[in-house]
Write an enzyme that holds these catalytic residues in place. Structure first.
Site, PDB file in Angstrom:
ATOM      1  N   CYS A   1      21.012  44.688  47.830  1.00  0.00           N
ATOM      2  CA  CYS A   1      22.816  44.835  47.566  1.00  0.00           C
ATOM      3  C   CYS A   1      22.655  45.303  46.533  1.00  0.00           C
ATOM      4  O   CYS A   1      23.537  46.952  45.613  1.00  0.00           O
ATOM      5  CB  CYS A   1      23.187  45.106  48.554  1.00  0.00           C
ATOM      6  SG  CYS A   1      23.820  43.204  48.646  1.00  0.00           S
TER       7      CYS A   1
ATOM      8  N   HIS B   1      28.841  41.032  49.793  1.00  0.00           N
ATOM      9  CA  HIS B   1      28.208  42.707  50.139  1.00  0.00           C
ATOM     10  C   HIS B   1      28.923  43.682  48.719  1.00  0.00           C
ATOM     11  O   HIS B   1      29.960  43.532  48.432  1.00  0.00           O
ATOM     12  CB  HIS B   1      28.328  43.413  51.521  1.00  0.00           C
ATOM     13  CG  HIS B   1      27.503  44.781  51.476  1.00  0.00           C
ATOM     14  ND1 HIS B   1      25.869  44.563  51.404  1.00  0.00           N
ATOM     15  CD2 HIS B   1      27.934  45.576  52.112  1.00  0.00           C
ATOM     16  CE1 HIS B   1      25.434  45.854  50.890  1.00  0.00           C
ATOM     17  NE2 HIS B   1      27.113  46.413  52.039  1.00  0.00           N
TER      18      HIS B   1
ATOM     19  N   SER C   1      21.718  47.694  53.211  1.00  0.00           N
ATOM     20  CA  SER C   1      22.309  46.903  53.669  1.00  0.00           C
ATOM     21  C   SER C   1      21.723  46.820  55.150  1.00  0.00           C
ATOM     22  O   SER C   1      20.262  47.655  55.383  1.00  0.00           O
ATOM     23  CB  SER C   1      23.385  47.785  54.499  1.00  0.00           C
ATOM     24  OG  SER C   1      24.211  46.085  55.403  1.00  0.00           O
TER      25      SER C   1
END
Length: 237
Positions: free
Chosen positions: A64, A99, A116
């Site tokens: 990410c 994330h 992702s």
């Protein structure tokens, strides 16, 4: 080795963003457990853009954070497309997870680019009318995987100057969303989004010299104290 997408004048911005996302998907998500590219968040933008160039040359799988840097690199030179980082801290089964995606703002609409393991936790189409609508969409996607979102961090617009020595501002706004009502979250996000569009927000690092001054510390060299002999001399005069 997938070809790096090139912008064509016949393309709309959503089509261009889709081409970038398709390219990142062709690189694939890195499931190996080894990170192939070192990304230090404090590095100047110019250094991170060099790493992004390396990603296009090596064509290795990415995660990410690498996708955010690559997304910035590939959207450079499109001044109508504003880019900013969006970070999430979530909780699941006793563990915390982090994330990050690249938020996109263009022509009054919000969307995102990213990578992702989950297809609905990366790119979002450029269709969301407000920043809060985009954030809530991610929050709802997380719920499908039984993750509860604890914190959301929003950074500032990233300059389109690839040779800038300015680092990316990753967390200008930090919201502890697990302790807030959605109405509060929406209010905070919309105020921040409005300030971002007006470009009145400055990186937190830009304020540090002023903080030093406000504490009463002089930034100039100290004057040397006069010797006792010179002081006596002045009194005699």
């Amino acid at each position: 080795v997938p070809p790096v997408p090139n912008y064509k004048l016949s393309m709309s911005i959503p089509e261009w963003l889709q081409a970038i996302q398709t390219y990142m998907k062709m690189l694939q998500y890195n499931h190996t457990g080894t990170q192939f590219f070192e990304i230090r968040k404090t590095r100047p933008l110019s250094g991170l853009m060099e790493t992004a160039k390396e990603m296009t040359r090596e064509s290795l799988p990415i995660k990410c954070l690498e996708a955010v840097i690559l997304g910035i690199y590939l959207t450079n030179g499109q001044p109508s497309v504003e880019r900013f980082p969006i970070s999430f801290k979530t909780h699941f089964s006793g563990n915390y997870f982090h994330h990050v995606v690249l938020g996109i703002y263009c022509n009054g609409r919000y969307g995102s680019l990213g990578m992702s393991r989950r297809s609905d936790l990366m790119d979002k189409p450029l269709t969301y009318r407000t920043l809060s609508d985009l954030i809530f969409e991610f929050e709802d996607s997380y719920k499908k995987y039984l993750h509860s979102v604890k914190k959301v961090k929003i950074g500032l617009y990233v300059p389109h100057e690839p040779h800038s020595f300015q680092p990316i501002e990753w967390k200008q706004l930090v919201l502890n969303v697990s302790k807030m009502m959605r109405t509060e979250v929406r209010k905070e996000l919309e105020k921040f989004a409005r300030d971002m569009r007006m470009k009145i927000l400055k990186p937190s690092s830009a304020h540090s010299p002023m903080k030093e001054r406000s504490r009463g510390k002089s930034l100039s060299p100290r004057r040397r104290q006069a010797s006792p002999q010179r002081r006596a001399c002045r009194r005699d005069k």
